[in-house]
Design a protein around this motif. Structure first.
Motif, mmCIF file in Angstrom:
data_model
loop_
_atom_site.group_PDB
_atom_site.id
_atom_site.type_symbol
_atom_site.label_atom_id
_atom_site.label_comp_id
_atom_site.label_asym_id
_atom_site.label_seq_id
_atom_site.Cartn_x
_atom_site.Cartn_y
_atom_site.Cartn_z
ATOM 1 N N ARG A 128 0.911 -1.324 0.153
ATOM 2 C CA ARG A 128 0.169 -0.006 0.133
ATOM 3 C C ARG A 128 0.818 1.351 0.213
ATOM 4 O O ARG A 128 1.790 1.490 0.645
ATOM 5 N N GLY A 132 -2.615 4.454 -3.967
ATOM 6 C CA GLY A 132 -2.494 3.129 -4.906
ATOM 7 C C GLY A 132 -1.925 1.962 -4.055
ATOM 8 O O GLY A 132 -1.828 2.052 -3.067
ATOM 9 N N LEU A 143 -3.560 -4.545 -9.322
ATOM 10 C CA LEU A 143 -2.926 -3.248 -9.225
ATOM 11 C C LEU A 143 -4.178 -2.317 -9.106
ATOM 12 O O LEU A 143 -5.092 -2.297 -9.935
ATOM 13 N N CYS A 144 -3.960 -1.361 -8.108
ATOM 14 C CA CYS A 144 -5.095 -0.365 -8.136
ATOM 15 C C CYS A 144 -4.336 0.925 -8.175
ATOM 16 O O CYS A 144 -3.194 1.189 -7.467
ATOM 17 N N GLY A 145 -5.137 1.991 -8.342
ATOM 18 C CA GLY A 145 -4.686 3.283 -8.216
ATOM 19 C C GLY A 145 -3.458 3.884 -9.014
ATOM 20 O O GLY A 145 -3.326 3.241 -10.239
ATOM 21 N N THR A 146 -2.586 4.598 -8.677
ATOM 22 C CA THR A 146 -1.801 5.019 -9.376
ATOM 23 C C THR A 146 -0.072 4.665 -8.936
ATOM 24 O O THR A 146 -0.284 4.420 -7.748
ATOM 25 N N ALA A 147 0.743 4.698 -9.920
ATOM 26 C CA ALA A 147 2.082 4.186 -9.264
ATOM 27 C C ALA A 147 2.971 5.529 -9.425
ATOM 28 O O ALA A 147 3.147 6.276 -10.233
#
Length: 210
Positions: A128, A132, A143-147
């Protein structure tokens, strides 16, 4: 441009070595880049951004200094490759409390190392960070959100559930600028040509009379 995963891995290895990493860690970086590319991420862009950001910084300044379950870097910024390798070495120590890594560059590059831990422990691993995160069981990835380019904090904990897995790819299409950046770093590993090597190269021994 489309490249095989073997090409991605080979270029990533030379690029990481060209950025000053030892060969052993360059091999780990190459495997991590290949794993991300196989899971539908532009892994070359992640690696290129990392190498560009830390170019010229001693690896010792970027490597984790574990303080219990919280890890920091002497130079203030953690390299995900050095941190990931250290996490893999301590896979058996991953408890429910998890590990906390501060100021991690390109945290997405930690994900393949989390996959190794998941395989070793036979249990999913969750990462976490602000905005993301990721869950992997060693094979699949959610994979979720932004890197982020720089994550103030990355939490690594056991467990988690994969709801929507990323597609698995056999080839990759890296962004042209990222591929060019990796090749510039890789070029540093090539020894400059000498007069002797040029004479021994293509066309050596030929004369106007041949």
């Amino acid at each position: 441009m489309s490249f095989s995963l073997n090409e991605i891995e080979a270029t990533a290895k030379r690029a990481t070595r060209g950025a000053g990493y030892p060969w052993g860690l360059a091999e780990e970086a190459a495997k991590a880049t290949r794993w991300l590319a196989a899971h539908d991420l532009d892994a070359c862009a992640e690696l290129a951004a990392l190498l560009t950001r830390i170019d010229g910084v001693p690896l010792a300044d970027l490597s984790p200094f574990p303080m219990g379950t919280t890890w920091v870097a002497p130079g203030g910024t953690l390299c995900p490759l050095a941190s990931g390798a250290a996490l893999s070495d301590r896979a058996a120590e991953l408890s429910d409390a998890g590990f906390r890594l501060e100021q991690v560059v390109r945290p997405a590059l930690l994900v393949p190392f989390a996959a190794l831990i998941a395989q070793q422990n036979r249990r999913p691993v969750t990462l976490r960070w602000q905005g993301g995160g990721a869950v992997t069981d060693g094979t699949a990835l959610d994979l979720c959100g932004t890197a982020l380019d720089l994550a103030p904090l990355v939490e690594v904990t056991p467990g988690g559930q994969i709801d929507v897995a990323t597609p698995i790819r056999s080839r990759a299409q890296p962004a042209p600028e990222a591929w060019a950046t990796l090749n510039r770093f890789a070029h540093r590993t090539y020894a400059p040509a000498t007069e002797e090597s040029r004479l021994k190269g293509a066309g050596a021994g030929l004369s106007d009379n041949d």
